[in-house]
Scaffold this active site. Structure first.
Site, short mmCIF file in Angstrom:
data_model
loop_
_atom_site.label_atom_id
_atom_site.label_comp_id
_atom_site.label_asym_id
_atom_site.label_seq_id
_atom_site.Cartn_x
_atom_site.Cartn_y
_atom_site.Cartn_z
N CYS A 229 1.26 -0.98 -0.20
CA CYS A 229 0.28 -0.27 0.08
C CYS A 229 0.59 0.99 0.24
O CYS A 229 1.11 1.23 0.95
CB CYS A 229 -1.28 -0.28 1.19
SG CYS A 229 -2.14 1.53 1.52
N CYS B 242 -2.26 6.72 6.05
CA CYS B 242 -3.70 6.40 5.82
C CYS B 242 -3.44 5.21 7.43
O CYS B 242 -2.53 4.77 7.30
CB CYS B 242 -4.01 5.54 5.20
SG CYS B 242 -5.75 5.06 5.29
N GLN C 261 -21.64 -8.90 7.11
CA GLN C 261 -20.04 -9.17 7.62
C GLN C 261 -18.88 -8.38 6.05
O GLN C 261 -19.31 -9.05 4.56
CB GLN C 261 -19.77 -10.58 7.68
CG GLN C 261 -19.64 -10.95 8.95
CD GLN C 261 -19.11 -10.84 10.65
OE1 GLN C 261 -17.86 -9.89 9.93
NE2 GLN C 261 -19.27 -11.84 11.01
N TYR D 47 -28.91 -11.44 18.80
CA TYR D 47 -27.38 -10.17 17.60
C TYR D 47 -27.76 -10.98 16.72
O TYR D 47 -26.60 -10.71 15.92
CB TYR D 47 -26.68 -9.51 18.20
CG TYR D 47 -26.45 -9.14 20.04
CD1 TYR D 47 -26.78 -7.67 19.81
CD2 TYR D 47 -25.99 -9.97 20.64
CE1 TYR D 47 -26.50 -7.58 20.99
CE2 TYR D 47 -25.94 -10.10 22.06
CZ TYR D 47 -26.32 -8.44 22.50
OH TYR D 47 -26.35 -7.92 23.48
N GLU E 255 -33.24 -9.64 17.70
CA GLU E 255 -32.48 -8.63 17.50
C GLU E 255 -33.76 -7.61 18.13
O GLU E 255 -35.11 -7.80 17.33
CB GLU E 255 -32.33 -8.63 15.81
CG GLU E 255 -32.16 -7.12 14.92
CD GLU E 255 -30.48 -6.83 15.52
OE1 GLU E 255 -30.47 -5.41 16.18
OE2 GLU E 255 -29.20 -7.38 15.88
N ASP F 20 -23.55 -13.37 18.57
CA ASP F 20 -22.77 -12.93 17.70
C ASP F 20 -23.04 -11.06 18.10
O ASP F 20 -23.71 -10.03 16.97
CB ASP F 20 -23.19 -13.02 16.22
CG ASP F 20 -21.69 -12.65 15.43
OD1 ASP F 20 -20.72 -11.68 15.61
OD2 ASP F 20 -21.81 -12.74 14.07
N CYS G 82 -15.79 -10.38 17.43
CA CYS G 82 -15.06 -9.22 16.59
C CYS G 82 -13.70 -8.28 17.81
O CYS G 82 -13.38 -7.59 17.05
CB CYS G 82 -15.92 -8.24 16.09
SG CYS G 82 -16.48 -6.70 16.34
#
Length: 455
Positions: free
Chosen positions: A74, A80, A282, A311, A332, A380, A407
């Site tokens: 990159c 960045c 995702q 979720y 949800e 999740d 995550c």
């Protein structure tokens, strides 16, 4: 700490990377977080800040290069801050992510009795993202903010995004220049365009979302024309989103469709999903299938089980596991997500999934009151993890298995420690690299009920 002062220069080895992508090193037992460098580098740094328990420094010279250091592909790295690991060998990235999960489980969760599996990596850790969000700055520049600032780093291509995105950004830049459409300036509160969002699919179709401060978007019909003409057959949906709030969220509450389809369709395995501008999906479609297959492996379903997917978002996991279970309930709190999930249910002709809107900690007890025996629960959650009230509700539902998709290793570790005290044991820990070249990692955890033995 008096022995260290701002402006001092030190030499140390970088032994780790923190969650923000900064190098970690120790000097006489005192921890420093260092901008620049990577794992295995020996660097000379200048101290920029001193706190009670740690210091912050900036690399001024790399004295010895790490054996894991590579040349970044990159051209905008490291200015960045969209990615943090472009200069670290990919194999080492996978080891780093495994260690990050392991260290969080041990340090925060006090979980030391389970082996963390090797991180499942990608065949090609570039051009994998199906969702791109960019800031817009003066002189029609489009890019990302430099870490900790509102200074924009203009970029003309992003090598972790679909190549379609590079060309769409070029069209938008040219439109802004030609028609003198200004970016929104947060200081003067003048200007129009704030952000650009592009969603792409496996079939190389794109949804473009132009985020503006107000409804006004000059020459919007020209922008639509340019996007369609330049990307024939690719751009199938164009929206204007209105975000008039000073917030870190890219999108505001109001969407105006300018062209094409209301939603785009993408696939996970054999299942189709309708995706709108605000849908959670995702960002790495190929790795998502690997992730969900691992969820199925951990559930080890026989076909007569009742499951709950908390979720559930637009229903991706619930639908993916549905053919292997007797019944799946998806829960949800976001109304729009449940509406999308119900549409996806019809789209895939699945008849054993029921989607329910509401807070998980409220819905689970109601399912129990109806006499529904829950065999397994999949969670999740967002990065903040689970609320203790919800964990208590999960424990009362007494599933034999819990599969936790996370995550965020730190909130995962915190939650697992609390779930263990409800009588569950951590059986499997599997990191999956969904976010190559970044410090982020997805994890899948299998927990089984074992009563007092789990405490």
């Amino acid at each position: 700490m008096e022995k260290f002062k701002v402006g001092n220069e030190l030499v140390l080895d970088i032994i780790d990377i923190n969650s923000e992508g900064m190098g970690v090193g120790k000097y006489e037992g005192f921890t420093f977080f260092i901008e620049g460098g990577t794992i295995g580098d020996r660097v000379k740094l200048k101290i920029t800040e001193i706190k009670k328990n740690f210091g912050i420094g900036k690399t001024i010279e790399i004295l010895e290069k790490s054996s894991h250091r590579i040349e970044s592909k990159c051209e905008f790295f490291p200015e960045c801050n969209g990615c943090q690991l472009h200069n670290l060998d990919y194999k080492k990235q996978l080891e780093f992510k495994k260690d990050m999960v392991k260290n969080n489980l041990e340090r925060i969760g006090k979980i030391t009795d389970v082996e963390v599996n090797d991180t499942i990596g990608m065949n090609y850790p570039y051009r994998y993202r199906n969702k791109a969000e960019f800031k817009v700055g003066k002189d029609s520049s489009i890019g990302y903010f430099k870490r900790g600032t509102h200074d924009l780093i203009p970029i003309d291509k992003c090598i972790i995004q679909n190549e379609i995105v590079d060309r769409i950004l070029d069209v938008i830049r040219n439109y802004m220049k030609k028609y003198k459409v200004e970016a929104y300036d947060y200081k003067t509160k003048k200007g129009i365009i704030k952000n650009i969002l592009v969603r792409t699919t496996k079939g190389n179709k794109a949804m473009v979302v132009i985020v503006t401060k107000e409804d006004k978007l000059p020459y919007k019909e020209k922008l639509v024309e340019l996007l369609i003409e330049s990307r024939k057959g690719t751009v199938v949906s164009i929206y204007q989103n209105i975000n008039n709030k000073k917030t870190s969220l890219a999108l505001g509450p109001k969407d105006i469709k300018l062209y094409g389809e209301d939603k785009i369709i993408d696939y996970i395995g054999e299942y189709k999903f309708l995706i709108s501008p605000k849908s959670f999906f995702q960002v790495n479609s190929l790795q998502t299938e690997i992730l969900y297959n691992k969820v199925l492996e951990y559930l080890d379903l026989k076909g007569d089980e009742t499951l709950v997917d908390l979720y559930c978002g637009i229903g991706t996991i619930a639908l993916y596991i549905s053919k292997y279970a007797k019944k799946v309930y998806g829960v949800e709190v976001v109304k729009e997500a449940i509406e999308d999930a119900k549409e996806n249910l019809k789209l895939n002709n699945v008849d054993n999934v029921e989607f329910i809107q509401g807070k998980s900690e409220d819905i689970l007890p109601k399912l129990n009151e109806k006499g529904i025996k829950i065999d397994a629960i999949v969670v999740d959650p967002p990065r903040k993890g689970l609320d203790k009230t919800l964990i208590d509700s999960i424990a009362k539902a007494n599933p034999q298995k819990i599969v936790y998709v996370s995550c965020n290793p730190s909130t995962l570790a915190r939650d697992l420690a609390y779930i263990k005290w409800q009588g569950y044991k951590v059986e499997q820990v599997q990191p999956v690299d969904m976010f190559g070249m970044t410090v982020h990692v997805e994890s899948i955890i299998l927990m089984t009920y074992c009563g007092s033995e789990g405490k």
